[in-house]
Design a protein around this motif. Sequence first.
Motif, PDB file in Angstrom:
ATOM      1  N   UNK A 169       0.797  -1.221   0.000  1.00 41.40           N
ATOM      2  CA  UNK A 169       0.000   0.000   0.000  1.00 41.40           C
ATOM      3  C   UNK A 169       0.831   1.273   0.000  1.00 41.40           C
ATOM      4  N   UNK A 170       2.118   1.159   0.219  1.00 42.11           N
ATOM      5  CA  UNK A 170       2.969   2.347   0.249  1.00 42.11           C
ATOM      6  C   UNK A 170       3.639   2.574  -1.110  1.00 42.11           C
ATOM      7  N   UNK A 171       3.998   3.819  -1.373  1.00 34.27           N
ATOM      8  CA  UNK A 171       4.848   4.145  -2.514  1.00 34.27           C
ATOM      9  C   UNK A 171       4.278   3.816  -3.872  1.00 34.27           C
ATOM     10  N   UNK A 172       2.976   3.982  -4.054  1.00 32.30           N
ATOM     11  CA  UNK A 172       2.366   3.645  -5.342  1.00 32.30           C
ATOM     12  C   UNK A 172       2.883   4.526  -6.474  1.00 32.30           C
ATOM     13  N   UNK A 173       3.248   5.756  -6.148  1.00 30.95           N
ATOM     14  CA  UNK A 173       3.756   6.657  -7.186  1.00 30.95           C
ATOM     15  C   UNK A 173       5.124   6.234  -7.695  1.00 30.95           C
ATOM     16  N   UNK A 174       5.836   5.413  -6.904  1.00 33.22           N
ATOM     17  CA  UNK A 174       7.165   4.983  -7.302  1.00 33.22           C
ATOM     18  C   UNK A 174       7.188   3.752  -8.195  1.00 33.22           C
ATOM     19  N   UNK A 175       6.040   3.126  -8.408  1.00 28.59           N
ATOM     20  CA  UNK A 175       5.976   1.958  -9.292  1.00 28.59           C
ATOM     21  C   UNK A 175       6.183   2.426 -10.731  1.00 28.59           C
ATOM     22  N   UNK A 176       7.036   1.735 -11.457  1.00 23.60           N
ATOM     23  CA  UNK A 176       7.325   2.136 -12.833  1.00 23.60           C
ATOM     24  C   UNK A 176       6.056   2.120 -13.686  1.00 23.60           C
ATOM     25  N   UNK A 177       5.908   3.140 -14.516  1.00 21.14           N
ATOM     26  CA  UNK A 177       4.705   3.268 -15.358  1.00 21.14           C
ATOM     27  C   UNK A 177       4.803   2.344 -16.566  1.00 21.14           C
ATOM     28  N   UNK A 178       3.698   1.677 -16.869  1.00 20.98           N
ATOM     29  CA  UNK A 178       3.584   0.874 -18.084  1.00 20.98           C
ATOM     30  C   UNK A 178       2.557   1.536 -18.995  1.00 20.98           C
ATOM     31  N   UNK A 179       2.899   1.607 -20.282  1.00 13.23           N
ATOM     32  CA  UNK A 179       2.011   2.307 -21.204  1.00 13.23           C
ATOM     33  C   UNK A 179       0.606   1.727 -21.227  1.00 13.23           C
ATOM     34  N   UNK A 180       0.484   0.410 -20.970  1.00 14.17           N
ATOM     35  CA  UNK A 180      -0.844  -0.206 -20.987  1.00 14.17           C
ATOM     36  C   UNK A 180      -1.743   0.333 -19.874  1.00 14.17           C
ATOM     37  N   UNK A 181      -1.136   0.887 -18.819  1.00 14.97           N
ATOM     38  CA  UNK A 181      -1.951   1.489 -17.766  1.00 14.97           C
ATOM     39  C   UNK A 181      -2.806   2.616 -18.315  1.00 14.97           C
ATOM     40  N   UNK A 182      -2.297   3.292 -19.314  1.00 12.89           N
ATOM     41  CA  UNK A 182      -3.049   4.387 -19.927  1.00 12.89           C
ATOM     42  C   UNK A 182      -4.397   3.898 -20.450  1.00 12.89           C
ATOM     43  N   UNK A 183      -4.396   2.774 -21.175  1.00 13.97           N
ATOM     44  CA  UNK A 183      -5.644   2.244 -21.735  1.00 13.97           C
ATOM     45  C   UNK A 183      -6.562   1.724 -20.639  1.00 13.97           C
ATOM     46  N   UNK A 184      -5.999   1.034 -19.642  1.00 10.23           N
ATOM     47  CA  UNK A 184      -6.835   0.528 -18.555  1.00 10.23           C
ATOM     48  C   UNK A 184      -7.512   1.683 -17.813  1.00 10.23           C
ATOM     49  N   UNK A 185      -6.762   2.763 -17.587  1.00  9.51           N
ATOM     50  CA  UNK A 185      -7.324   3.882 -16.829  1.00  9.51           C
ATOM     51  C   UNK A 185      -8.371   4.620 -17.640  1.00  9.51           C
ATOM     52  N   UNK A 186      -8.098   4.911 -18.904  1.00  7.24           N
ATOM     53  CA  UNK A 186      -9.099   5.648 -19.680  1.00  7.24           C
ATOM     54  C   UNK A 186     -10.355   4.810 -19.908  1.00  7.24           C
ATOM     55  N   UNK A 187     -10.191   3.480 -19.983  1.00  8.27           N
ATOM     56  CA  UNK A 187     -11.358   2.618 -20.159  1.00  8.27           C
ATOM     57  C   UNK A 187     -12.086   2.337 -18.850  1.00  8.27           C
ATOM     58  N   UNK A 188     -11.606   2.914 -17.748  1.00  7.19           N
ATOM     59  CA  UNK A 188     -12.375   2.807 -16.504  1.00  7.19           C
ATOM     60  C   UNK A 188     -13.670   3.608 -16.586  1.00  7.19           C
TER      61      UNK A 188
END
Length: 445
Positions: free
Chosen positions: A26-45
């Motif tokens: 639960x800590x340090x979520x901002x420090x997790x490396x970004x994956x481009x696929x997160x973009x599609x998952x988030x916009x499709x939320x």
Amino acid sequence: MTAARARLARLAEGLGVAALLSFSFLRGLSGVSFHQDESLWICCSLYLEAAVDDAFVPPAWFREHVLRQAPATDAAAGAWDPARTWHGHYFALDQPPVARYVIGIGRRLAGFGPEELNRPWRYDLSAAENVRLGNMPSAALLVAARRPSAFLAVGAGLLLWALVRESAGSAAGLLFALLYSLSGYLLVHLRRAMGDPALLFFAALSAFAAARALAAARSTGGASRARALRALGWLAASGAAAGLAGASKLNGLALAGVGVVAAVLGASALDASAVRRAALAALGALLAAGTCAATFVAVNPSLHSGPAAHLRAMVELRGRELAGNQQDPRWGLAEPGRRAVVVLGRTLRTYTVTKAAPLNALLGLAGALVLVRAARRRPADRGATAAAALLAAGLFAAGPALLTPVDWDRYYLFPVVFLTVLIAVGAAAAGGALLRRVRARLSAA
């Protein structure tokens, strides 16, 4: 130790494991490396809003993609048919919606509405150009979308810890929780705003419910009819959880097999004639598979009309994408020999906490033997039922993943998780055997 003290000890142990997992995930979520696929998952939320509001009109970029026209005008928005949100285009076919709902809940709780979502990532453009076009989620939105994934990772860890503890003892459970919480691989893939955390959580929930179904069927207390009804109720829960796993990512549908196995094993333990046991096994298997299918359809409005055609289109799209990626020399695993070498190397060395492949293989094999022996124990107890559920979940979840034609890190999630289970069980068994030998020599001295 009295029964009350034993329960308090188990509760304290569970709270300690929950604290450990929460501290890790639960800590340090901002420090997790970004994956481009997160973009599609988030916009499709935005499918969360579409699911709860029949009149929902998606943002302009979504309508432009579906209608294949730009710009999307206000007039087009006023004439938007909400059914178009769910049918006949890439966004509707790419992934089932449950993980999208989960991500949407996280961002809604943080105050982000659909109008504040990023656009989908463009893989043909540079990162800087994607940022300029609004395809990168803001830092605050990214953390809000990742938060539910982290909670699901904690929940999955707790469920698996409970199964490992019941099947192989407290030491194995604690060792699993420690390895799970220290895994760099899991700390990345189970905290991204993608479908994998929901997939693992519902897979673990399906296995947990299947273990309870087996325990109810094999218990010696109460009438056979009452035991059968309790078992059927847990089988329905296992099937529903498998349906939610499949509605997170399609490969989760394989978890329906866990409930089917539990139905067959549970019916064989009932005090009834062979014909009745066979009938109850068939009924339980149909119940587990049926609740899986019903849940899978119920949570996805795309399947409410023409479910077979839409599901076929989803599978065909996934098949085309995998076939295309398999031809890419960077990650394609078309040759069986190369696939075996790469998959074993990734699973036994690259993505495990300990990088020693021979040691991991030895402990994993020992853990598998311990679980098989526990599952066959007679008379069957909760340890036996938990071991059977873990083995079935590993077979149906991790087995297909080992045949992956693409060397993508997230595709190894189930093999890595279940190898972690086996390593913990094997190490605890080896440590216990060593401790008993030392004690025996000391007492003989």
